[in-house]
Design a protein around this motif. Structure first.
Motif: not given
Length: 185
Positions: A115-133
């Motif tokens: 969805r537009p405006g979400t605070m999400t990201a794509a990463h190659r190896t980090l597990p789903f649900g991981t919070k990243v600063k």
């Protein structure tokens, strides 16, 4: 000769000592107790003979405890535990890009709808649900994103940010930026 006591007298003796003993009704006396009571002379009779009135079947000690109300102790109110400090682990430094308008409505790698405006990201190896600063090294802005997709699969980029996170970090117009990633646990 063995001497026996009627159950009522025994219960009376024990009730004064604080021992909870049920007091039996007069009709529950055994036949041997009544024979001993009749054979005994009047001057050797126990001091307190049970009366012909119906005796209670509950222990005396329990009845006294029920009639007295226990004192209400003031218990301290529970307090919330102290917030645990976030532990940060460095995940890397590199180039970040963003994706958005062409992918809105599609499913991400973990099954969510993008969805537009979400605070999400794509990463190659980090597990789903991981919070990243994510910290933009060019302007110092930071944002905390949740990993819900896989990528980026272009060049040496380390993270692909959703449109909302890219706006917060100020990299929409440039398209890419140098960032530092810290995994927040």
């Amino acid at each position: 000769m063995r001497r026996t006591f009627p159950l009522g007298a025994l219960a009376l003796l024990l009730s004064g000592s604080g021992v909870a003993v049920p007091v039996l009704a007069e009709s529950a006396r055994t036949e041997s107790d009544s024979r001993v009571a009749m054979a005994r002379p009047a001057d050797t009779a126990p001091a307190a003979e049970p009366s012909n009135q119906a005796q209670p079947t509950e222990p005396v000690a329990i009845r006294q405890q029920e009639s007295e109300a226990p004192a209400a102790e003031a218990q301290p109110e529970p307090t919330a535990p102290a917030p645990t400090p976030r532990l940060v682990k460095l995940a890397g430094t590199g180039e970040a890009s963003w994706y958005g308008p062409g992918f809105f409505g599609n499913r991400t790698a973990n099954g969510e709808v993008f969805r537009p405006g979400t605070m999400t990201a794509a990463h190659r190896t980090l597990p789903f649900g991981t919070k990243v600063k994510v910290t933009n090294l060019w302007n110092g802005r930071t944002a905390i994103v949740r990993i819900n997709d896989r990528g980026p699969f272009h060049g040496n980029r380390i993270i692909d940010l959703a449109h909302g996170a890219a706006q917060r970090l100020g990299l929409v117009s440039s398209g890419i930026a140098q960032v530092r990633l810290e995994v927040v646990q």
